[in-house]
Design a protein around this motif. Structure first.
Motif, PDB file in Angstrom:
ATOM      1  N   PHE A   1       0.862  -1.181   0.000  1.00 15.09           N
ATOM      2  CA  PHE A   1       0.000   0.000   0.000  1.00 15.09           C
ATOM      3  C   PHE A   1       0.896   1.228   0.000  1.00 15.09           C
ATOM      4  N   VAL A   2       0.613   2.162  -0.897  1.00 16.31           N
ATOM      5  CA  VAL A   2       1.439   3.358  -1.049  1.00 16.31           C
ATOM      6  C   VAL A   2       0.555   4.581  -0.864  1.00 16.31           C
ATOM      7  N   ALA A   3       0.816   5.352   0.180  1.00 13.50           N
ATOM      8  CA  ALA A   3       0.092   6.610   0.387  1.00 13.50           C
ATOM      9  C   ALA A   3       0.601   7.578  -0.673  1.00 13.50           C
ATOM     10  N   SER A   4      -0.277   7.931  -1.603  1.00 13.70           N
ATOM     11  CA  SER A   4       0.153   8.616  -2.819  1.00 13.70           C
ATOM     12  C   SER A   4      -0.488   9.972  -2.999  1.00 13.70           C
ATOM     13  N   ASP A   5       0.320  10.900  -3.492  1.00 11.68           N
ATOM     14  CA  ASP A   5      -0.219  12.141  -4.016  1.00 11.68           C
ATOM     15  C   ASP A   5      -1.145  11.757  -5.177  1.00 11.68           C
ATOM     16  N   PRO A   6      -2.264  12.481  -5.380  1.00 11.90           N
ATOM     17  CA  PRO A   6      -3.197  12.090  -6.451  1.00 11.90           C
ATOM     18  C   PRO A   6      -2.561  11.970  -7.836  1.00 11.90           C
ATOM     19  N   SER A   7      -1.469  12.678  -8.084  1.00 11.89           N
ATOM     20  CA  SER A   7      -0.835  12.611  -9.404  1.00 11.89           C
ATOM     21  C   SER A   7       0.190  11.478  -9.514  1.00 11.89           C
ATOM     22  N   PHE A   8       0.493  10.796  -8.418  1.00 12.85           N
ATOM     23  CA  PHE A   8       1.528   9.757  -8.416  1.00 12.85           C
ATOM     24  C   PHE A   8       0.941   8.429  -8.895  1.00 12.85           C
ATOM     25  N   THR A   9       1.584   7.809  -9.885  1.00 11.67           N
ATOM     26  CA  THR A   9       1.058   6.562 -10.460  1.00 11.67           C
ATOM     27  C   THR A   9       2.111   5.453 -10.552  1.00 11.67           C
ATOM     28  N   SER A  10       3.177   5.569  -9.791  1.00 11.78           N
ATOM     29  CA  SER A  10       4.249   4.575  -9.862  1.00 11.78           C
ATOM     30  C   SER A  10       4.284   3.664  -8.628  1.00 11.78           C
ATOM     31  N   GLN A  11       3.128   3.312  -8.114  1.00 12.10           N
ATOM     32  CA  GLN A  11       3.054   2.431  -6.946  1.00 12.10           C
ATOM     33  C   GLN A  11       3.822   1.124  -7.159  1.00 12.10           C
TER      34      GLN A  11
ATOM     35  N   ASN B   1       8.379  -2.478  -5.613  1.00 15.90           N
ATOM     36  CA  ASN B   1       9.550  -3.231  -6.056  1.00 15.90           C
ATOM     37  C   ASN B   1      10.627  -3.270  -4.975  1.00 15.90           C
ATOM     38  N   GLY B   2      10.661  -2.281  -4.107  1.00 10.62           N
ATOM     39  CA  GLY B   2      11.626  -2.287  -3.007  1.00 10.62           C
ATOM     40  C   GLY B   2      11.483  -3.533  -2.150  1.00 10.62           C
ATOM     41  N   ALA B   3      10.252  -3.940  -1.881  1.00 13.96           N
ATOM     42  CA  ALA B   3      10.003  -5.168  -1.115  1.00 13.96           C
ATOM     43  C   ALA B   3      10.251  -6.395  -1.978  1.00 13.96           C
ATOM     44  N   SER B   4       9.730  -6.388  -3.196  1.00  8.86           N
ATOM     45  CA  SER B   4       9.836  -7.551  -4.081  1.00  8.86           C
ATOM     46  C   SER B   4      11.287  -7.881  -4.419  1.00  8.86           C
TER      47      SER B   4
END
Length: 151
Positions: free
Chosen positions: A95-105, A110-113
């Motif tokens: 889960f990534v708390a994202s700015d509304p314009s951010f789409t690279s979740q 990938n940091g975990a994977s």
């Protein structure tokens, strides 16, 4: 090579499993699967940063946080069954708390994977979801949970 030896080779020392902040447990075994609760990127009990990815938090910092979430998830698995019982990583949910314009979740998670792949090799390949959300507990930028198969 044991999983703990591999972690040592990677320069990673598992912290103690985090203490739950609510009415849940850090990890639960059901049959041959272990499910972790969502893990925050806590380092010595503290969040390294707060805020939304794409606003206050950079993609690179969020990816680092996702990796730390995976470290903490492994600590929860280790406390419950021991890491050498892990046969494979089955699924990662980020889960990534994202700015509304951010789409690279997916890049963040990938940091975990990638970390799980470094630790477990081919057995670290897994199914995954990467979800953008408005806010996460404590204003953390990332939260990760994992499911592993155990012997």
């Amino acid at each position: 090579m044991s999983v703990k030896d591999r972690l040592k080779e990677l320069g990673v020392e598992l912290p103690p499993a985090t203490t739950p902040a609510g009415a849940y447990i850090p990890a639960l075994r059901s049959g041959n699967l272990v499910y972790t609760s969502g893990q925050l990127p806590l380092v010595e009990g503290k969040l390294p940063r707060r805020g939304k990815v794409g606003a206050e938090v950079s993609l690179d910092d969020a990816k680092t946080d996702a990796r730390m979430c995976a470290v903490n998830a492994l600590a929860a698995v280790d406390a419950l069954v021991g890491l050498d019982a892990v046969v494979r990583v089955v699924k990662v949910v980020g889960f990534v708390a994202s700015d509304p314009s951010f789409t690279s979740q997916p890049e963040v998670v990938n940091g975990a994977s990638e970390f799980l792949g470094e630790v477990f090799g081919e057995a670290g390949q897994h199914a995954r979801s990467a979800v953008g959300v408005a806010v996460l507990p404590r204003d953390t930028p990332v939260e990760v949970e994992i499911i592993v198969e155990v012997a």
